[in-house]
Design a protein around this motif. Structure first.
Motif, PDB file in Angstrom:
ATOM      1  N   SER A   2       3.102  -1.496 -51.507  1.00  0.00           N
ATOM      2  CA  SER A   2       4.322  -1.506 -52.299  1.00  0.00           C
ATOM      3  C   SER A   2       5.486  -1.120 -51.411  1.00  0.00           C
ATOM      4  N   ALA A   4       9.498   0.469 -51.335  1.00  0.00           N
ATOM      5  CA  ALA A   4      10.582   1.169 -52.022  1.00  0.00           C
ATOM      6  C   ALA A   4      11.828   1.052 -51.172  1.00  0.00           C
ATOM      7  N   GLU A  87      -1.450   3.014 -57.644  1.00  0.00           N
ATOM      8  CA  GLU A  87      -0.061   2.623 -57.407  1.00  0.00           C
ATOM      9  C   GLU A  87       0.901   3.734 -57.811  1.00  0.00           C
ATOM     10  N   TYR A  88       0.565   4.480 -58.866  1.00  0.00           N
ATOM     11  CA  TYR A  88       1.388   5.634 -59.229  1.00  0.00           C
ATOM     12  C   TYR A  88       1.351   6.687 -58.132  1.00  0.00           C
ATOM     13  N   LYS A  91       3.680   5.484 -55.616  1.00  0.00           N
ATOM     14  CA  LYS A  91       5.041   5.662 -56.119  1.00  0.00           C
ATOM     15  C   LYS A  91       5.452   7.128 -56.011  1.00  0.00           C
ATOM     16  N   SER A  92       4.540   8.035 -56.307  1.00  0.00           N
ATOM     17  CA  SER A  92       4.835   9.465 -56.184  1.00  0.00           C
ATOM     18  C   SER A  92       5.190   9.818 -54.744  1.00  0.00           C
TER      19      SER A  92
END
Length: 186
Positions: A2, A4, A87-88, A91-92
């Motif tokens: 992912s 960001a 995925e969380y 993200k964290s």
């Protein structure tokens, strides 16, 4: 993987004021984040923010303020209706890295024009599935590629910033080092 992207900016004066406040009142540094989660069928869950507790005082305004949903991809028996727990976790880490970079840059008077993170969570499901007891059930490796645009900052300064990031990020520290996780039936 992912990615960001952000353009972080934090007021250097606010950073200094926060450090001074926690230095003067160490209990302000004692923070507990809480979440409340409920199964919504199959592999899905609905999780909401609970109160954030700082210095023993709950901030009830966060209770139910944000809702997160999780599921698994189709290939992992989910319905692919939401972000996966792995995925969380990424993200964290991305959120913490972004905030930590902004904080560290402000403290060093570095302007960050843009920050891009590409993250990966590598795992071998044979451990979780009970196929091979010698294989770890969690991630074997978490990778983060950091790209920083900062016109006024040398490569050496950015490398020092990333080293400080690894040493400072609370979420990285949590997943890279043993931490007590207590699970109890209530």
């Amino acid at each position: 993987m992912s990615t960001a992207t952000t353009q972080p900016s934090v007021d250097q004066t606010a950073v200094e004021a926060t450090v001074a406040a926690v230095t003067a009142q160490r209990e302000l540094g004692q923070v507990t984040f809480t979440m409340q989660s409920q199964s919504t069928g199959g592999l899905t869950a609905k999780t909401q923010t609970g109160p954030m507790i700082q210095a023993g005082n709950p901030d009830e305004s966060r209770l139910g303020k944000f809702t997160l949903h999780s599921d698994e991809p189709l290939g992992l028996l989910g319905t692919d209706s939401a972000v996966s727990p792995a995925e969380y976790l990424l993200k964290s880490l991305a959120g913490c890295y972004t905030a930590t970079l902004a904080f560290l840059a402000a403290a060093r008077d570095i302007t960050l024009d843009e920050v891009r993170l590409t993250l990966g969570f590598e795992t071998d499901l044979s451990g979780f599935l009970g196929i091979d007891e010698t294989v770890r059930k969690g991630a074997n490796q978490v990778t983060v590629d950091v790209e920083i645009d900062s016109a006024s900052t040398s490569r050496e300064q950015l490398e020092e910033l990333v080293k400080a990031l690894e040493a400072t990020s609370p979420i990285r520290d949590t997943i890279a080092n043993p931490v007590t996780v207590t699970t109890r039936l209530v």
